[in-house]
Design an enzyme around this catalytic site. Structure first.
Site, PDB file in Angstrom:
ATOM      1  N   ARG A 140     -11.464 105.701 -87.918  1.00 38.23           N
ATOM      2  CA  ARG A 140     -11.741 104.717 -89.045  1.00 38.23           C
ATOM      3  C   ARG A 140     -12.943 104.968 -89.724  1.00 38.23           C
ATOM      4  O   ARG A 140     -14.116 105.094 -89.065  1.00 38.23           O
ATOM      5  CB  ARG A 140     -11.262 103.406 -88.530  1.00 38.23           C
ATOM      6  CG  ARG A 140     -11.770 102.724 -89.664  1.00 38.23           C
ATOM      7  CD  ARG A 140     -11.689 101.086 -89.123  1.00 38.23           C
ATOM      8  NE  ARG A 140     -12.827 100.873 -88.143  1.00 38.23           N
ATOM      9  CZ  ARG A 140     -13.703  99.663 -88.245  1.00 38.23           C
ATOM     10  NH1 ARG A 140     -13.403  98.757 -88.985  1.00 38.23           N
ATOM     11  NH2 ARG A 140     -14.630  99.915 -87.418  1.00 38.23           N
ATOM     12  N   GLU A 166     -22.588 102.130 -95.831  1.00 36.70           N
ATOM     13  CA  GLU A 166     -22.266 102.417 -94.079  1.00 36.70           C
ATOM     14  C   GLU A 166     -22.252 103.746 -93.892  1.00 36.70           C
ATOM     15  O   GLU A 166     -21.871 104.634 -94.704  1.00 36.70           O
ATOM     16  CB  GLU A 166     -21.476 101.620 -93.513  1.00 36.70           C
ATOM     17  CG  GLU A 166     -21.572 100.043 -93.498  1.00 36.70           C
ATOM     18  CD  GLU A 166     -20.707  99.131 -92.788  1.00 36.70           C
ATOM     19  OE1 GLU A 166     -21.143  98.360 -92.102  1.00 36.70           O
ATOM     20  OE2 GLU A 166     -19.546  99.150 -93.113  1.00 36.70           O
ATOM     21  N   HIS A 224     -17.800 102.031 -81.063  1.00 42.44           N
ATOM     22  CA  HIS A 224     -19.215 101.706 -82.020  1.00 42.44           C
ATOM     23  C   HIS A 224     -20.292 102.089 -81.246  1.00 42.44           C
ATOM     24  O   HIS A 224     -20.614 101.850 -80.077  1.00 42.44           O
ATOM     25  CB  HIS A 224     -19.184 100.195 -82.492  1.00 42.44           C
ATOM     26  CG  HIS A 224     -20.006 100.105 -83.411  1.00 42.44           C
ATOM     27  ND1 HIS A 224     -21.298  99.875 -83.423  1.00 42.44           N
ATOM     28  CD2 HIS A 224     -19.666  99.592 -84.634  1.00 42.44           C
ATOM     29  CE1 HIS A 224     -21.773  99.579 -84.640  1.00 42.44           C
ATOM     30  NE2 HIS A 224     -20.797  99.339 -85.266  1.00 42.44           N
ATOM     31  N   GLY A 257     -18.815  94.361 -93.467  1.00 33.12           N
ATOM     32  CA  GLY A 257     -18.541  93.895 -94.729  1.00 33.12           C
ATOM     33  C   GLY A 257     -16.918  94.624 -95.185  1.00 33.12           C
ATOM     34  O   GLY A 257     -16.602  95.149 -94.055  1.00 33.12           O
ATOM     35  N   SER A 263     -11.444  98.604 -92.348  1.00 32.84           N
ATOM     36  CA  SER A 263     -10.093  97.880 -91.568  1.00 32.84           C
ATOM     37  C   SER A 263      -9.907  96.549 -92.334  1.00 32.84           C
ATOM     38  O   SER A 263      -8.802  96.201 -92.328  1.00 32.84           O
ATOM     39  CB  SER A 263     -10.308  97.890 -90.176  1.00 32.84           C
ATOM     40  OG  SER A 263     -11.916  97.498 -90.076  1.00 32.84           O
ATOM     41  N   LEU A 264     -10.888  95.705 -92.763  1.00 33.82           N
ATOM     42  CA  LEU A 264     -10.491  94.659 -93.697  1.00 33.82           C
ATOM     43  C   LEU A 264      -9.796  94.687 -94.619  1.00 33.82           C
ATOM     44  O   LEU A 264      -9.108  94.226 -94.946  1.00 33.82           O
ATOM     45  CB  LEU A 264     -12.107  93.711 -93.723  1.00 33.82           C
ATOM     46  CG  LEU A 264     -12.821  93.226 -92.521  1.00 33.82           C
ATOM     47  CD1 LEU A 264     -14.033  92.536 -93.066  1.00 33.82           C
ATOM     48  CD2 LEU A 264     -12.116  92.212 -91.930  1.00 33.82           C
ATOM     49  N   ARG A 273     -18.939 107.466 -87.371  1.00 33.35           N
ATOM     50  CA  ARG A 273     -19.337 106.671 -85.825  1.00 33.35           C
ATOM     51  C   ARG A 273     -19.343 107.636 -84.722  1.00 33.35           C
ATOM     52  O   ARG A 273     -19.807 107.534 -83.788  1.00 33.35           O
ATOM     53  CB  ARG A 273     -18.157 105.630 -85.835  1.00 33.35           C
ATOM     54  CG  ARG A 273     -18.885 104.400 -86.506  1.00 33.35           C
ATOM     55  CD  ARG A 273     -18.159 103.246 -86.213  1.00 33.35           C
ATOM     56  NE  ARG A 273     -18.672 102.384 -87.322  1.00 33.35           N
ATOM     57  CZ  ARG A 273     -17.930 101.094 -87.587  1.00 33.35           C
ATOM     58  NH1 ARG A 273     -17.176 100.940 -87.175  1.00 33.35           N
ATOM     59  NH2 ARG A 273     -18.573 100.307 -88.367  1.00 33.35           N
ATOM     60  N   HIS A 289     -14.449  99.728 -79.844  1.00 33.11           N
ATOM     61  CA  HIS A 289     -14.645  98.791 -81.132  1.00 33.11           C
ATOM     62  C   HIS A 289     -13.244  98.704 -82.016  1.00 33.11           C
ATOM     63  O   HIS A 289     -12.951  97.551 -82.141  1.00 33.11           O
ATOM     64  CB  HIS A 289     -15.698  99.503 -81.825  1.00 33.11           C
ATOM     65  CG  HIS A 289     -16.045  98.698 -83.110  1.00 33.11           C
ATOM     66  ND1 HIS A 289     -16.318  97.326 -83.192  1.00 33.11           N
ATOM     67  CD2 HIS A 289     -16.037  99.063 -84.606  1.00 33.11           C
ATOM     68  CE1 HIS A 289     -16.758  96.990 -84.433  1.00 33.11           C
ATOM     69  NE2 HIS A 289     -16.341  97.950 -85.064  1.00 33.11           N
TER      70      HIS A 289
HETATM   71  C1  LIG Z   1     -17.717  92.811 -83.967  1.00 35.86           C
HETATM   72  C2  LIG Z   1     -16.645  93.408 -84.833  1.00 35.86           C
HETATM   73  C3  LIG Z   1     -17.222  93.854 -86.257  1.00 35.86           C
HETATM   74  C4  LIG Z   1     -16.487  94.450 -87.032  1.00 35.86           C
HETATM   75  N1  LIG Z   1     -16.873  94.631 -88.376  1.00 35.86           N
HETATM   76  C5  LIG Z   1     -16.077  95.046 -89.486  1.00 35.86           C
HETATM   77  C6  LIG Z   1     -16.667  95.312 -90.775  1.00 35.86           C
HETATM   78  O1  LIG Z   1     -17.680  94.937 -91.174  1.00 35.86           O
HETATM   79  N2  LIG Z   1     -15.840  95.753 -91.640  1.00 35.86           N
HETATM   80  C7  LIG Z   1     -14.639  95.893 -91.429  1.00 35.86           C
HETATM   81  O2  LIG Z   1     -13.731  96.248 -92.246  1.00 35.86           O
HETATM   82  N3  LIG Z   1     -13.971  96.000 -90.238  1.00 35.86           N
HETATM   83  C8  LIG Z   1     -14.658  95.145 -88.950  1.00 35.86           C
HETATM   84  N4  LIG Z   1     -14.341  95.217 -87.892  1.00 35.86           N
HETATM   85  C9  LIG Z   1     -12.986  95.324 -87.838  1.00 35.86           C
HETATM   86  C10 LIG Z   1     -12.148  94.247 -88.157  1.00 35.86           C
HETATM   87  O3  LIG Z   1     -12.647  92.969 -88.123  1.00 35.86           O
HETATM   88  C11 LIG Z   1     -10.663  94.125 -87.784  1.00 35.86           C
HETATM   89  O4  LIG Z   1      -9.969  95.297 -87.527  1.00 35.86           O
HETATM   90  C12 LIG Z   1      -9.933  93.073 -88.524  1.00 35.86           C
HETATM   91  O5  LIG Z   1     -10.527  91.709 -88.818  1.00 35.86           O
HETATM   92  C13 LIG Z   1      -8.459  92.811 -87.689  1.00 35.86           C
HETATM   93  O6  LIG Z   1      -7.819  91.771 -88.602  1.00 35.86           O
HETATM   94  P1  LIG Z   1      -6.513  91.336 -88.077  1.00 35.86           P
HETATM   95  O7  LIG Z   1      -5.985  90.359 -88.940  1.00 35.86           O
HETATM   96  O8  LIG Z   1      -5.596  92.771 -87.782  1.00 35.86           O
HETATM   97  O9  LIG Z   1      -6.692  90.844 -86.582  1.00 35.86           O
HETATM   98  P2  LIG Z   1      -7.670  89.871 -85.876  1.00 35.86           P
HETATM   99  O10 LIG Z   1      -8.557  89.380 -87.009  1.00 35.86           O
HETATM  100  O11 LIG Z   1      -8.030  90.325 -84.599  1.00 35.86           O
HETATM  101  O12 LIG Z   1      -6.526  88.718 -85.587  1.00 35.86           O
HETATM  102  C14 LIG Z   1      -5.480  88.882 -84.572  1.00 35.86           C
HETATM  103  C15 LIG Z   1      -5.034  87.665 -84.497  1.00 35.86           C
HETATM  104  O13 LIG Z   1      -3.621  87.647 -83.616  1.00 35.86           O
HETATM  105  C16 LIG Z   1      -3.833  86.768 -82.711  1.00 35.86           C
HETATM  106  N5  LIG Z   1      -2.783  87.158 -81.342  1.00 35.86           N
HETATM  107  C17 LIG Z   1      -3.100  88.325 -80.721  1.00 35.86           C
HETATM  108  N6  LIG Z   1      -2.144  88.400 -79.776  1.00 35.86           N
HETATM  109  C18 LIG Z   1      -1.448  87.349 -79.932  1.00 35.86           C
HETATM  110  C19 LIG Z   1      -0.093  86.629 -79.302  1.00 35.86           C
HETATM  111  N7  LIG Z   1       0.433  87.613 -78.246  1.00 35.86           N
HETATM  112  N8  LIG Z   1       0.177  85.704 -79.667  1.00 35.86           N
HETATM  113  C20 LIG Z   1      -0.214  84.946 -80.751  1.00 35.86           C
HETATM  114  N9  LIG Z   1      -1.282  85.403 -81.495  1.00 35.86           N
HETATM  115  C21 LIG Z   1      -1.810  86.507 -81.254  1.00 35.86           C
HETATM  116  C22 LIG Z   1      -5.290  86.336 -82.259  1.00 35.86           C
HETATM  117  O14 LIG Z   1      -5.530  85.119 -81.787  1.00 35.86           O
HETATM  118  C23 LIG Z   1      -5.778  86.614 -83.752  1.00 35.86           C
HETATM  119  O15 LIG Z   1      -5.590  85.347 -84.377  1.00 35.86           O
HETATM  120  C24 LIG Z   1     -15.106  94.540 -86.768  1.00 35.86           C
HETATM  121  C25 LIG Z   1     -14.541  94.140 -85.580  1.00 35.86           C
HETATM  122  C26 LIG Z   1     -15.397  93.670 -84.735  1.00 35.86           C
HETATM  123  C27 LIG Z   1     -14.915  93.250 -83.401  1.00 35.86           C
END
Ligand SMILES: Cc1cc2nc3c(=O)[nH]c(=O)nc-3n(C[C@H](O)[C@H](O)[C@H](O)COP(=O)(O)OP(=O)(O)OC[C@H]3O[C@@H](n4cnc5c(N)ncnc54)[C@H](O)[C@@H]3O)c2cc1C
Length: 557
Positions: free
Chosen positions: A393, A127, A248, A62, A398-399, A297, A358
């Site tokens: 973290r 959490e 993680h 979440g 992070s969200l 963690r 993670h």
């Molecule tokens: C399994 C899992 C569970 C998690 N659970 C939680 C949680 O419960 N709560 C929480 O706060 N956080 C959680 N996190 C962490 C959180 O999900 C991420 O830190 C957050 O979603 C990152 O968002 P973002 O927009 O920065 O990147 P992302 O959502 O990773 O998006 C990155 C984007 O960049 C694009 N991209 C990358 N490189 C390039 C490129 N060279 N050219 C064009 N596009 C590119 C990708 O295709 C993608 O669209 C979790 C992460 C994982 C993996």
């Protein structure tokens, strides 16, 4: 400031233009795009695969925010600072926790549906590291999927946002003053924009997510190859805190040779009362930390790793049998289905788990407005280092960080636009051509880089293990150079560009981790087991030297 290095790639064969080009379509990128639109700016979102392919969709537990009765931003701040182990930027954390609750409300107004109780109030869980129930969730354990769904729906209906999927961004373009002026990218597909092209823009926002694919075992999807950090380094930007990779504690253990993205058993499962047990069924977290299974963690990951070593086992177990079938089905439907798909029924058996890479706490260094050290280049979400996470973290921050700092970038761009400080830019073509092309490793290098990193710079690190990793990485780089000299270079294509990005990020990460001779947060040195505030309560700033090698320098104290 100028782009000193670039990936080896053909010259752009097509061009497009926009006001703000956003790289990445996770929570951070889509939030920037939606918010710059409110300032009347056009946005283009460029993304490597389909819109919902990043980490955002996979987030389960979440989003943390002080929304509950009796909770306050101040308490959220305290928990975040404790997890960050002395390296958080307190002002950045204060921004996160005070602006966070309203940012979540705005996300709800955009259309994200969070789980609510019978009284209509948002349900909150706990959490690791949180002393309060402050994690809002959606679809039980499908929070990221719901956030992604809502944001994707919103961008799709805005005609001022252009979406380019299946497009790998390569490098930054600047104007003659060194201000970001666009980027080069490779579009995979057919049509007018096929192959390498250039997008001109008034500003560029990196929202490329994490770098978990640097390791063999990770919870991150295949797109998380650290491209934004690599691009920023080649563009002359400063990156920081790369050594702080959060492992993680409880990804599903699917076998001894598992590689790539592993299914995650969310911390929320422990939040609801599941126990960590060893091969003999003993709860080993009790007595190790006041929060037992809900300790931060790094503490849990270390305890699991230690117990695995003691018992000569390659995994431990998470026992949630006492939840019963009904709770598993309603509270954790995704995790239940994933476990069952792997032949494990958590209703009747403990779940095998083992730590995996993670989350990247470090990244491209930004100020509170999301500006990097390159004018006109912004970063937010996991690719950025705003200073909120410090050395580790706090779960579900992070969200929230993605939302809050994306909104701040949009506000900064809106302010600059209103003040006439965001003119159209002219790309300095000569400078782009003068940047040194980086030789590309073959696509098979990806697996080798991952193995080197998991072995040498994983949960357990030492000078010797990291020297091995660094030597292996240097060999891959040397071979890429020799293949160019012998006129047998690897073809420029997605796999080789990603391998080059992974190689640069891995090399920078190992260099920083080897330099930090202490244990702090999620950076655990077997040869330096203590935290050393006298020498190391400061950040390592990494930039690219003229040679193309990353160099880490301790920040002045
Ligand atoms: C399994 C899992 C569970 C998690 N659970 C939680 C949680 O419960 N709560 C929480 O706060 N956080 C959680 N996190 C962490 C959180 O999900 C991420 O830190 C957050 O979603 C990152 O968002 P973002 O927009 O920065 O990147 P992302 O959502 O990773 O998006 C990155 C984007 O960049 C694009 N991209 C990358 N490189 C390039 C490129 N060279 N050219 C064009 N596009 C590119 C990708 O295709 C993608 O669209 C979790 C992460 C994982 C993996």
């Amino acid at each position: 400031m100028s782009v000193t290095h670039r990936l080896t790639a053909p010259a752009p064969g097509w061009t497009a233009s926009t006001d703000v080009v956003v790289v990445g379509s996770g929570v951070a990128g889509l939030t920037v795009a939606l918010n710059v639109r409110k300032a009347g700016l056009r946005a283009m979102v460029v993304t490597k695969a389909v819109l919902d392919e990043g980490s955002t969709r996979w987030a389960q537990g979440g989003i943390a925010a002080a929304l509950g009765e009796g909770d306050t931003p101040e308490q959220h701040l305290d928990d975040t600072l404790v997890a960050g182990a002395g390296l958080c930027d307190e002002e950045a954390v204060r921004t996160l926790v005070t602006e966070g609750p309203d940012a979540v409300r705005r996300l709800i107004a955009t259309g994200a549906l969070f789980d609510r109780g019978e009284d209509g109030e948002i349900l909150l869980t706990r959490e690791g590291g949180h002393h309060r129930r402050r994690i809002a969730h959606a679809g039980g354990d499908a929070t990221g999927a719901e956030i992604s769904r809502a944001l994707v729906a919103a961008v799709r209906t805005d005609p001022g946002i252009e979406l380019i999927e299946h497009a790998l961004v390569l490098d930054l373009l600047t104007d003659p003053e060194g201000h970001a002026a666009g980027l080069t990218l490779h579009v995979m597909g057919e049509g007018q924009r096929d192959g390498v092209g250039a997008v001109r823009a008034r500003a560029v926002v990196l929202a490329t997510g994490g770098m978990g694919q640097v390791f063999s075992a990770t919870t991150n999807p295949a797109v998380s190859t650290g491209d934004g950090v690599a691009l920023a380094l080649r563009a002359g930007a400063a990156v920081t805190d790369l050594e702080f990779v959060q492992f993680h504690p409880t990804p599903l253990w699917v076998g001894p040779d598992a590689e790539g993205q592993l299914p995650l058993i969310s911390e929320a499962v422990r939040g609801e009362g599941a126990h960590l047990v060893d091969a003999d069924g003993v709860r080993f977290m009790v007595g190790q930390h006041e929060l037992a299974e809900l300790a931060p963690r790094d503490i849990v990951a270390k305890a699991i790793t230690r117990r695995m070593q003691e018992q000569g086992a390659d995994h431990m177990f998470l026992d949630g049998r006492h939840f019963g079938a009904e709770m598993w089905e309603h509270r954790f439907p995704t995790i239940l289905a994933t476990c069952r798909a792997h032949g494990i029924d958590p209703v009747t058996a403990p779940i095998p788990i083992a730590p995996a890479a993670h989350y990247a706490s470090g990244g491209v260094r930004t100020d509170p407005r999301g500006r990097t050290s390159v004018p006109g280049l912004y970063a937010c979400g996991e690719v950025a280092c705003t200073g909120v996470h410090g050395a580790n973290r706090l779960a579900s921050n992070s969200l929230l960080e993605g939302l809050v700092f994306a909104e701040r970038i949009a506000a900064d761009l809106a302010g600059r636009h209103a003040a006439g400080e965001l003119p159209e830019r002219t790309v300095d073509v000569a400078a782009a051509r003068a940047a040194r092309p980086v030789p590309l490793p073959p696509s098979e290098a990806r697996a080798e880089i991952q193995r080197l990193m998991s072995r040498g710079a994983g949960v357990l690190r030492s000078a010797a293990s990291m020297a091995d990793a660094a030597a292996g990485l240097a060999l891959i780089a040397e071979q890429a150079h020799s293949h160019v000299a012998e006129e047998k270079p690897a073809d420029p294509r997605v796999e080789t560009w990603e391998a080059a990005n992974l190689l640069l990020v891995a090399t920078a990460l190992v260099a920083a981790a080897a330099q930090r001779e202490e244990t702090r947060g999620c950076h655990w040195r077997e040869d330096f087991p203590e935290r050393d505030d006298a020498h190391w309560r400061r950040h390592l700033i990494t930039t690219l030297a003229a040679s193309g090698d990353p160099v880490s320098t301790p920040e002045e104290q």
